[in-house]
Scaffold this motif. Structure first.
Motif, PDB file in Angstrom:
ATOM      1  N   UNK A  11       0.834  -1.211   0.000  1.00  0.00           N
ATOM      2  CA  UNK A  11       0.000   0.000   0.000  1.00  0.00           C
ATOM      3  C   UNK A  11       0.865   1.257   0.000  1.00  0.00           C
ATOM      4  N   UNK A  12       1.980   1.216   0.723  1.00  0.00           N
ATOM      5  CA  UNK A  12       2.883   2.370   0.733  1.00  0.00           C
ATOM      6  C   UNK A  12       3.498   2.592  -0.640  1.00  0.00           C
ATOM      7  N   UNK A  13       3.930   1.509  -1.291  1.00  0.00           N
ATOM      8  CA  UNK A  13       4.505   1.634  -2.633  1.00  0.00           C
ATOM      9  C   UNK A  13       3.467   2.146  -3.627  1.00  0.00           C
ATOM     10  N   UNK A  14       2.217   1.686  -3.494  1.00  0.00           N
ATOM     11  CA  UNK A  14       1.157   2.184  -4.371  1.00  0.00           C
ATOM     12  C   UNK A  14       0.927   3.674  -4.149  1.00  0.00           C
ATOM     13  N   UNK A  44     -11.517   2.520  -1.620  1.00  0.00           N
ATOM     14  CA  UNK A  44     -10.904   3.214  -2.757  1.00  0.00           C
ATOM     15  C   UNK A  44     -10.982   4.723  -2.597  1.00  0.00           C
ATOM     16  N   UNK A  45     -12.121   5.236  -2.089  1.00  0.00           N
ATOM     17  CA  UNK A  45     -12.265   6.682  -1.933  1.00  0.00           C
ATOM     18  C   UNK A  45     -11.340   7.208  -0.847  1.00  0.00           C
ATOM     19  N   UNK A  46     -11.142   6.465   0.202  1.00  0.00           N
ATOM     20  CA  UNK A  46     -10.238   6.907   1.268  1.00  0.00           C
ATOM     21  C   UNK A  46      -8.810   7.031   0.743  1.00  0.00           C
ATOM     22  N   UNK A  47      -8.397   6.103  -0.096  1.00  0.00           N
ATOM     23  CA  UNK A  47      -7.060   6.173  -0.684  1.00  0.00           C
ATOM     24  C   UNK A  47      -6.925   7.418  -1.556  1.00  0.00           C
ATOM     25  N   UNK A  48      -7.956   7.705  -2.360  1.00  0.00           N
ATOM     26  CA  UNK A  48      -7.935   8.901  -3.211  1.00  0.00           C
ATOM     27  C   UNK A  48      -7.853  10.162  -2.359  1.00  0.00           C
ATOM     28  N   UNK A  49      -8.604  10.200  -1.272  1.00  0.00           N
ATOM     29  CA  UNK A  49      -8.606  11.379  -0.394  1.00  0.00           C
ATOM     30  C   UNK A  49      -7.223  11.627   0.196  1.00  0.00           C
ATOM     31  N   UNK A  50      -6.547  10.559   0.607  1.00  0.00           N
ATOM     32  CA  UNK A  50      -5.214  10.711   1.188  1.00  0.00           C
ATOM     33  C   UNK A  50      -4.219  11.192   0.135  1.00  0.00           C
ATOM     34  N   UNK A  51      -4.318  10.674  -1.077  1.00  0.00           N
ATOM     35  CA  UNK A  51      -3.433  11.110  -2.155  1.00  0.00           C
ATOM     36  C   UNK A  51      -3.655  12.581  -2.466  1.00  0.00           C
ATOM     37  N   UNK A 104      -2.083  10.285   7.439  1.00  0.00           N
ATOM     38  CA  UNK A 104      -2.894   9.070   7.446  1.00  0.00           C
ATOM     39  C   UNK A 104      -3.491   8.817   8.825  1.00  0.00           C
ATOM     40  N   UNK A 105      -2.693   9.034   9.844  1.00  0.00           N
ATOM     41  CA  UNK A 105      -3.168   8.783  11.217  1.00  0.00           C
ATOM     42  C   UNK A 105      -4.361   9.665  11.554  1.00  0.00           C
ATOM     43  N   UNK A 106      -4.323  10.921  11.131  1.00  0.00           N
ATOM     44  CA  UNK A 106      -5.405  11.857  11.451  1.00  0.00           C
ATOM     45  C   UNK A 106      -6.618  11.615  10.554  1.00  0.00           C
ATOM     46  N   UNK A 165      -7.583   3.091   8.184  1.00  0.00           N
ATOM     47  CA  UNK A 165      -8.812   2.439   7.736  1.00  0.00           C
ATOM     48  C   UNK A 165      -9.334   2.982   6.416  1.00  0.00           C
ATOM     49  N   UNK A 166     -10.483   2.500   6.007  1.00  0.00           N
ATOM     50  CA  UNK A 166     -11.286   1.476   6.694  1.00  0.00           C
ATOM     51  C   UNK A 166     -10.609   0.104   6.666  1.00  0.00           C
ATOM     52  N   UNK A 167     -10.622  -0.553   7.785  1.00  0.00           N
ATOM     53  CA  UNK A 167      -9.863  -1.800   7.911  1.00  0.00           C
ATOM     54  C   UNK A 167      -8.376  -1.478   7.903  1.00  0.00           C
ATOM     55  N   UNK A 168      -7.696  -1.976   6.887  1.00  0.00           N
ATOM     56  CA  UNK A 168      -6.277  -1.647   6.683  1.00  0.00           C
ATOM     57  C   UNK A 168      -6.064  -1.079   5.285  1.00  0.00           C
ATOM     58  N   UNK A 169      -7.114  -0.498   4.703  1.00  0.00           N
ATOM     59  CA  UNK A 169      -7.061  -0.053   3.310  1.00  0.00           C
ATOM     60  C   UNK A 169      -6.037   1.045   3.097  1.00  0.00           C
ATOM     61  N   UNK A 170      -5.805   1.895   4.093  1.00  0.00           N
ATOM     62  CA  UNK A 170      -4.835   2.981   3.948  1.00  0.00           C
ATOM     63  C   UNK A 170      -3.725   2.866   5.000  1.00  0.00           C
ATOM     64  N   UNK A 171      -3.503   1.672   5.497  1.00  0.00           N
ATOM     65  CA  UNK A 171      -2.450   1.476   6.499  1.00  0.00           C
ATOM     66  C   UNK A 171      -1.092   1.429   5.818  1.00  0.00           C
TER      67      UNK A 171
END
Length: 315
Positions: free
Chosen positions: A94-97, A177-184, A255-257, A262-268
């Motif tokens: 996930x970090x590499x992605x 998927x949306x949480x990952x986009x938001x973090x990016x 990411x922590x904030x 999450x959700x789950x480990x999707x953005x861990x």
């Protein structure tokens, strides 16, 4: 007689000079000793301690101080286990992605802004401040800002509802998927200014006479930029990308904030994984082995990239 008398004063004059040079070297050594001792305690001692702990099963739950960790010596069992840990490799993936998505976007946006400012835009002093402002914000604060923006009843859904038929009620941070986009999006917003600053400084170092000569010879802006400017800042580009890759690989605050992994480990990310294993599971020796492995891997990768860049510059 003349040679003997003429050479004698020279040997006499050389002795004070030698003594002065020796006293200067001695003074320099004495002045450097405190800095060297401080460096040992700041860098060398923690690194040696971490390597020592990584070769044991030690945990603070044992009740023993760290220097007695040798009582649970296991050699390289932690390093063997980390190669089989699915949770660890999932966080690495996930970090590499995240790095593969965020860094190219930041580079392209930063390069575009640097090119525009290099050619000259109206109101550059004001735009400098506006563009660089996100970089000055503490990452945890930036994460909280975007945490509020991406709330289900937040300003993003409200703004999109103005152009979208019906009221939008998208749950951004609770969808994988949306949480990952938001973090990016949050990371790109905050760190594109750094990429712009480094690349713009590199472009400003390109000799102006070559650019003027190319203009006189009829070269277009595109030809001047891609054939003259960009090839001359290859090292700067490598440094900028390398810095952002390393920093993205260590992403934690935002990411922590925003999601807590999450959700789950999707953005861990890897940093969040290490945080949980350190402060929730208290597996300090295992975390130490992961830290040493990551340090070696990133050091080797950086050294290889910089060597290739230097080789290309030399050729």
């Amino acid at each position: 007689m003349t040679d003997a008398t003429s050479s004698a004063p020279l040997s006499v004059d050389e002795k004070p000079a030698d003594k002065l040079a020796q006293s200067r070297r001695s003074l320099a050594i004495r002045l450097l000793i405190p800095a060297q001792v401080l460096l040992v305690f700041i860098v060398a001692f923690p690194l040696i301690m971490q390597i020592f702990i990584s070769l044991t099963w030690w945990t603070p739950l044992d009740g023993d101080p760290w220097y007695l960790a040798w009582m649970s010596w296991n050699w390289f069992d932690n390093y063997t286990y980390l190669m089989q840990d699915d949770g660890l490799w999932g966080s690495v993936g996930r970090t590499l992605l995240f790095v593969a998505v965020a860094v190219p976007i930041e580079f392209l946006l930063g390069l575009t802004l640097a090119a525009l400012f290099y050619e000259g835009v109206f109101g550059r002093p004001v735009l400098y401040s506006l563009i660089l402002m996100p970089m000055m914000i503490v990452p945890a604060v930036a994460g909280y800002i975007f945490f509020l923006i991406f709330q289900q009843t937040g300003p993003l859904n409200a703004a999109l509802s103005l152009v979208w038929p019906g009221a939008l009620d998208v749950n951004w941070l609770n969808d994988t998927s949306r949480a990952f986009i938001a973090v990016v999006v949050a990371d790109v917003w905050q760190w594109t200014p750094l990429m712009f600053l480094i690349l713009f400084a590199g472009l400003m170092s390109v000799p102006e006479d070559q650019m003027r000569a190319a203009t006189i010879l009829g070269a277009s802006w595109r030809q001047r930029f891609f054939r003259i400017a960009l090839p001359r800042i290859k090292t700067v580009i490598a440094i900028a990308i390398g810095l952002r890759v390393i920093e993205c690989f260590k992403i934690f605050d935002m990411l922590f904030v925003m999601t807590g992994g999450g959700p789950g480990v999707a953005t861990e990310s890897l940093s969040l994984f290490l945080y949980k294993r350190t402060f929730q599971d208290l597996e300090w020796s295992y975390v130490a082995s992961i830290g040493i492995t990551v340090l070696v891997a990133l050091s080797v990768l950086t050294a290889v990239l910089m060597a290739r860049v230097k080789k290309k510059d030399a050729s």
